[in-house]
Write a protein that holds these residues in place. Structure first.
Motif, PDB file in Angstrom:
ATOM      1  N   ARG A 129      23.990  49.141  31.667  1.00  0.00           N
ATOM      2  CA  ARG A 129      24.064  49.845  33.262  1.00  0.00           C
ATOM      3  C   ARG A 129      23.017  48.347  33.778  1.00  0.00           C
ATOM      4  N   ALA A 130      23.246  48.259  35.408  1.00  0.00           N
ATOM      5  CA  ALA A 130      22.187  47.759  36.470  1.00  0.00           C
ATOM      6  C   ALA A 130      20.441  47.404  35.944  1.00  0.00           C
ATOM      7  N   VAL A 131      20.373  46.814  35.950  1.00  0.00           N
ATOM      8  CA  VAL A 131      19.004  46.685  36.117  1.00  0.00           C
ATOM      9  C   VAL A 131      18.270  46.817  37.297  1.00  0.00           C
ATOM     10  N   LEU A 132      17.016  47.250  36.844  1.00  0.00           N
ATOM     11  CA  LEU A 132      15.883  47.586  38.342  1.00  0.00           C
ATOM     12  C   LEU A 132      14.711  47.729  38.451  1.00  0.00           C
ATOM     13  N   LEU A 133      14.412  48.080  39.536  1.00  0.00           N
ATOM     14  CA  LEU A 133      13.072  47.307  39.522  1.00  0.00           C
ATOM     15  C   LEU A 133      11.869  48.914  38.573  1.00  0.00           C
ATOM     16  N   ALA A 134      12.424  49.239  38.756  1.00  0.00           N
ATOM     17  CA  ALA A 134      11.426  50.366  37.336  1.00  0.00           C
ATOM     18  C   ALA A 134      12.450  50.039  36.210  1.00  0.00           C
ATOM     19  N   ASP A 135      13.163  49.357  35.596  1.00  0.00           N
ATOM     20  CA  ASP A 135      13.398  49.304  34.956  1.00  0.00           C
ATOM     21  C   ASP A 135      12.469  48.047  33.734  1.00  0.00           C
ATOM     22  N   LEU A 136      12.411  47.008  34.633  1.00  0.00           N
ATOM     23  CA  LEU A 136      11.610  46.308  34.509  1.00  0.00           C
ATOM     24  C   LEU A 136      10.439  46.652  34.356  1.00  0.00           C
ATOM     25  N   GLU A 137       9.750  47.285  35.640  1.00  0.00           N
ATOM     26  CA  GLU A 137       8.325  47.797  35.717  1.00  0.00           C
ATOM     27  C   GLU A 137       7.870  48.222  33.998  1.00  0.00           C
ATOM     28  N   GLN A 138       8.719  49.484  33.135  1.00  0.00           N
ATOM     29  CA  GLN A 138       8.818  49.742  32.234  1.00  0.00           C
ATOM     30  C   GLN A 138       8.555  48.833  31.357  1.00  0.00           C
ATOM     31  N   HIS A 164      22.605  58.054  23.323  1.00  0.00           N
ATOM     32  CA  HIS A 164      22.400  57.351  22.011  1.00  0.00           C
ATOM     33  C   HIS A 164      20.798  57.749  21.857  1.00  0.00           C
ATOM     34  N   PRO A 165      20.792  58.747  20.105  1.00  0.00           N
ATOM     35  CA  PRO A 165      19.812  59.103  19.604  1.00  0.00           C
ATOM     36  C   PRO A 165      18.618  58.239  20.367  1.00  0.00           C
ATOM     37  N   ASP A 166      18.144  57.301  19.709  1.00  0.00           N
ATOM     38  CA  ASP A 166      16.995  56.521  19.425  1.00  0.00           C
ATOM     39  C   ASP A 166      16.849  55.506  21.008  1.00  0.00           C
ATOM     40  N   TRP A 167      17.852  54.866  21.631  1.00  0.00           N
ATOM     41  CA  TRP A 167      18.490  54.295  22.378  1.00  0.00           C
ATOM     42  C   TRP A 167      18.304  54.248  23.610  1.00  0.00           C
ATOM     43  N   GLY A 168      18.518  55.482  24.263  1.00  0.00           N
ATOM     44  CA  GLY A 168      18.761  56.299  25.159  1.00  0.00           C
ATOM     45  C   GLY A 168      20.211  55.944  26.467  1.00  0.00           C
ATOM     46  N   ASN A 169      19.537  56.184  27.390  1.00  0.00           N
ATOM     47  CA  ASN A 169      20.962  56.210  27.890  1.00  0.00           C
ATOM     48  C   ASN A 169      21.815  54.811  28.496  1.00  0.00           C
ATOM     49  N   GLY A 170      21.018  54.260  27.762  1.00  0.00           N
ATOM     50  CA  GLY A 170      21.715  52.271  28.619  1.00  0.00           C
ATOM     51  C   GLY A 170      21.497  52.253  29.150  1.00  0.00           C
ATOM     52  N   LEU A 209      17.787  49.720  30.366  1.00  0.00           N
ATOM     53  CA  LEU A 209      16.372  49.577  30.174  1.00  0.00           C
ATOM     54  C   LEU A 209      15.230  50.069  30.299  1.00  0.00           C
ATOM     55  N   HIS A 210      15.141  50.934  31.369  1.00  0.00           N
ATOM     56  CA  HIS A 210      13.934  52.016  31.530  1.00  0.00           C
ATOM     57  C   HIS A 210      13.486  52.627  30.227  1.00  0.00           C
ATOM     58  N   ASP A 211      15.284  53.489  30.254  1.00  0.00           N
ATOM     59  CA  ASP A 211      15.683  54.341  29.185  1.00  0.00           C
ATOM     60  C   ASP A 211      14.765  53.860  27.123  1.00  0.00           C
ATOM     61  N   ARG A 212      15.130  52.815  27.444  1.00  0.00           N
ATOM     62  CA  ARG A 212      15.226  52.326  25.498  1.00  0.00           C
ATOM     63  C   ARG A 212      13.170  51.757  25.559  1.00  0.00           C
ATOM     64  N   ALA A 213      13.119  51.784  26.802  1.00  0.00           N
ATOM     65  CA  ALA A 213      11.411  50.770  27.291  1.00  0.00           C
ATOM     66  C   ALA A 213      10.630  52.220  27.182  1.00  0.00           C
ATOM     67  N   ILE A 214      11.300  53.760  27.297  1.00  0.00           N
ATOM     68  CA  ILE A 214      10.116  54.650  27.740  1.00  0.00           C
ATOM     69  C   ILE A 214       9.406  54.661  25.488  1.00  0.00           C
ATOM     70  N   ARG A 215      11.168  55.092  25.304  1.00  0.00           N
ATOM     71  CA  ARG A 215      10.719  54.664  24.038  1.00  0.00           C
ATOM     72  C   ARG A 215       9.915  53.758  23.310  1.00  0.00           C
ATOM     73  N   LEU A 216       9.202  53.513  23.963  1.00  0.00           N
ATOM     74  CA  LEU A 216       7.962  52.744  22.929  1.00  0.00           C
ATOM     75  C   LEU A 216       7.040  52.322  23.494  1.00  0.00           C
ATOM     76  N   PRO A 217       5.569  52.812  22.700  1.00  0.00           N
ATOM     77  CA  PRO A 217       4.276  52.833  23.080  1.00  0.00           C
ATOM     78  C   PRO A 217       3.979  51.334  24.227  1.00  0.00           C
ATOM     79  N   ARG A 218       3.979  52.011  25.589  1.00  0.00           N
ATOM     80  CA  ARG A 218       3.700  51.401  26.699  1.00  0.00           C
ATOM     81  C   ARG A 218       2.063  51.164  27.176  1.00  0.00           C
ATOM     82  N   ALA A 219       1.898  50.104  27.722  1.00  0.00           N
ATOM     83  CA  ALA A 219       0.583  49.628  28.922  1.00  0.00           C
ATOM     84  C   ALA A 219       0.482  51.026  30.046  1.00  0.00           C
ATOM     85  N   PRO A 220      -0.643  51.551  30.083  1.00  0.00           N
ATOM     86  CA  PRO A 220      -0.777  52.536  31.048  1.00  0.00           C
ATOM     87  C   PRO A 220      -0.841  51.880  32.503  1.00  0.00           C
ATOM     88  N   ILE A 221      -0.408  52.543  33.478  1.00  0.00           N
ATOM     89  CA  ILE A 221      -0.208  51.711  34.548  1.00  0.00           C
ATOM     90  C   ILE A 221      -1.409  51.609  35.146  1.00  0.00           C
TER      91      ILE A 221
END
Length: 97
Positions: free
Chosen positions: A3-12, A50-56, A58-70
């Protein structure tokens, strides 16, 4: 392609990279993008995320991983992580043509 990559996808995505050593960033960026693409195909085929990787996204994939705090202002290395992620995304688009 996923799916399209938006700014929120890039941030996460950049936050997921920042949670790892910078030597891991290129591989992790490529993996997240590939998995988001697969998750999008899964979503289209089944009508479910997808049960492990989200809805397609990049945002949904990234939020399922450990992330640095905002933090603001942006944390050290954020722009470098964002650059790695964006360059990897652009390269993947050219490979999938």
């Amino acid at each position: 392609m996923m799916r399209a990559v938006l700014l929120a996808d890039l941030e996460q995505g950049a936050r997921a990279l920042l949670a790892r050593p910078d030597c891991d960033w290129p591989d992790l960026a490529a993996t997240m993008i590939a998995q988001a693409h697969i998750a999008d195909k899964y979503r289209k085929r089944t009508g479910r995320a997808h049960p492990d990787w989200g809805n397609g996204t990049l945002h949904d994939r990234a939020i399922r991983l450990p992330r640095a705090p905002i933090r603001y202002p942006t944390p050290e290395g954020f722009h470098e992580a964002l650059s790695v992620l964006l360059q990897t995304y652009i390269a993947s688009r050219h490979q999938n043509r």
